[in-house]
Design an enzyme around this catalytic site. Structure first.
Site, PDB file in Angstrom:
ATOM      1  N   CYS A  70      -4.113   7.607   4.682  1.00 56.67           N
ATOM      2  CA  CYS A  70      -3.899   7.162   3.306  1.00 56.67           C
ATOM      3  C   CYS A  70      -5.096   7.498   2.430  1.00 56.67           C
ATOM      4  CB  CYS A  70      -3.610   5.674   3.266  1.00 56.67           C
ATOM      5  SG  CYS A  70      -4.658   4.698   4.339  1.00 56.67           S
ATOM      6  N   GLU A 130       0.879  -1.163   0.000  1.00 57.28           N
ATOM      7  CA  GLU A 130       0.000   0.000   0.000  1.00 57.28           C
ATOM      8  C   GLU A 130       0.916   1.211   0.000  1.00 57.28           C
ATOM      9  OE1 GLU A 130      -2.946   2.574   2.752  1.00 57.28           O
ATOM     10  OE2 GLU A 130      -2.905   0.423   3.179  1.00 57.28           O
TER      11      GLU A 130
END
Length: 532
Positions: A294, A257
């Protein structure tokens, strides 16, 4: 103060490394007292070998054994709440309440217990049986998993307690946790609870191991080692791609990620109907956690119109009246400043903020930038630079057609949002933008900001590159996140007594979903030739 121990092969022991580091309190800019080791390669390889020995013991164990460990671990965390939350606050400056105690810690425990249930129930294995050909397959554990945790979620994404960790354990794998240098004490306290749970539930030595830091070269050797099954990584794009290159060359799965700007398209009807409300929602989302999520909305696309200008002015007023929060580290502050400079050099204009605040704590002005749709399309690569923190770029498109062009040129993202009115005047714009946006994002939202990632099986916390390294997986959601750390195992003409319980004719629990002869069912395999 003595150097803290590492957890290797079932015991806490002094590191053989001579180099050390200390975390820094972001609220004061001062080093914390605890000293932690940087593990040399010999120590890292000891952990790998211990995990491999452990895997040879547990690789055929039933899911219930791993479920017991996870449940016991969750209880151990609950017994250490005050110490863990205090350490996380000191190392990250994230608020004790509500962020750490009322939000992130319950989330961490919830996903841990969901993973335990998934391990026990077993449907994550996706058993498939062709009774006519006597071919049967399912997912099984892949081997020792390495987890690199990020700086921004010291509990829910921690390398020894977060989503990657619990998914790897639910799949039946030992875990080597590589702690983040920003919060080593938090990680140590969690690992102490994990090791205590491992001993209580009689897991073999090496089932959970912790090293705090390695050299970059040794990190690459770790993810590419022949005994490592897979790696989970959450962090910067630059470091992640270095690890990916090493893992790829060795043929080792690595789930990354990386970075995401999470575009938000706000259509004219929505602005005419409720611009003040959307400005409130956007400001709350963008400044949540000082923008260090994020899923932070780092790109907003609106029409070049009076309503668009009014909306930016409303957001600017809110940004300027909100006190900037504390950033996680000096490195985050420096990278944010660098990203804002890069956006300006590429043609964006500062609307507000844009500067480091000269304080002891790590902080940066709440920042808004703007750019025309034409300029964005001309320089899209640079203008999609992630400004990780309390900053966002507004793009003013001349038409819905240009909004569609912008959606088409976007890099991969975790999320994409479209705000529309409730009367239907934005329906045509939505229908034109979404087909392009849908293929650029893992999660599509309508009339909702992207921050907040529910831990549910239906969640996708993933997306096309550079949001992640591969668009087929999610890092959040049980049991959907579990098969990342598994391999597909097929059995052809294997005698019934030699099959794993999940692939035998009788459903071992009555709760296990299996795909038998073309149908998902909780039932048993019927004799060949026998119908329903």
């Amino acid at each position: 103060m003595s150097v803290q121990s590492v957890l290797i092969d079932g015991r806490w022991r002094a590191s053989s490394g001579r180099r050390t580091f200390r975390a820094v309190d972001p609220a004061t800019g001062e080093e914390l007292a605890e000293e932690y080791p940087i593990s040399p390669w010999e120590e890292v390889e000891e952990a790998i070998n211990a995990a491999a020995r452990c895997f040879r013991i547990v690789r055929t164990w039933p899911g219930a054994r791993f479920a017991r460990f996870l449940e016991e671990y969750a209880k151990g965390i609950e017994q250490r709440v005050d110490a863990i939350v205090a350490a996380a606050h000191r190392e990250t400056a994230l608020p004790v309440t509500p962020r750490l105690r009322e939000a992130e810690l319950p989330r961490t425990l919830s996903q841990m217990r969901q993973a335990a249930e998934a391990a026990r129930e077993g449907s994550w294995r996706r058993p498939i049986i062709d009774s006519r050909l006597n071919i049967r397959s399912q997912f099984g554990p892949i081997g020792p998993v390495v987890v690199f945790g990020p700086n921004n979620f010291p509990l829910a994404f921690n390398s020894v307690s977060g989503g990657d960790f619990v998914a790897a354990v639910a799949a039946g794998n030992p875990v080597i946790a590589k702690g983040h240098s920003s919060h080593p004490t938090t990680t140590r306290l969690l690992a102490e609870a994990a090791q205590e749970a491992a001993e209580t539930t009689e897991m073999p030595p090496g089932f959970v191991q912790l090293i705090y830091r390695t050299s970059h070269e040794d990190g690459c050797r770790l993810v590419s080692h022949r005994l490592v099954g897979a790696t989970g990584y959450t962090g910067s794009r630059r470091a992640g791609l270095v690890l990916k290159d090493a893992a790829d060359r060795a043929g080792k799965p690595i789930y990354l990620e990386l970075s995401s700007i999470n575009p938000v398209f706000v259509l004219e009807g929505a602005l005419a109907e409720r611009s003040e409300q959307i400005a409130d929602e956007f400001t709350a989302s963008c400044l949540l956690g000082t923008g260090q999520f994020c899923t932070n909305p780092g790109l907003v696309v609106v029409r070049q119109s009076e309503l668009g200008e009014q909306f930016l002015a409303q957001v600017r007023e809110r940004f300027e009246s909100s006190s900037p929060g504390t950033l996680l580290s000096a490195g985050v502050r420096e990278q944010l400043a660098s990203s804002v400079r890069r956006l300006v050099e590429a043609g964006a204009e500062l609307v507000c903020g844009g500067h480091v605040l000269e304080e002891r704590r790590f902080c940066f002005e709440n920042t808004l930038l703007r750019v025309t749709g034409e300029r964005f399309l001309e320089n899209a690569d640079v203008l999609q630079t992630e400004a990780f923190g309390n900053a966002s770029l507004f793009v003013f498109a001349r038409s819905v057609d240009q909004m569609v062009e912008i959606a088409e040129i976007l890099e991969g993202n975790l999320t994409g949002s479209v705000y529309t009115d409730t009367s239907g005047t934005d329906d045509d714009g939505y229908d034109r933008i979404v087909p392009a946006l849908r293929k650029r994002v893992g999660r599509l939202l309508n009339d909702k900001m992207p921050t907040g990632v529910a831990v549910t099986a239906a969640m996708n916390h993933g997306g096309p590159y550079p949001a992640t390294g591969h668009p087929h997986f999610t890092a959040v959601g049980i049991p959907t996140a579990v098969p990342r750390f598994a391999m597909l195992e097929c059995y052809d003409n294997v005698r019934p007594s030699r099959l794993p319980p999940e692939l035998q004719d009788k459903n071992p629990t009555g709760r296990l979903w299996r795909y038998i002869d073309g149908t998902w069912t909780l039932g048993d395999v019927k004799p060949v030739g026998q119908g329903e």
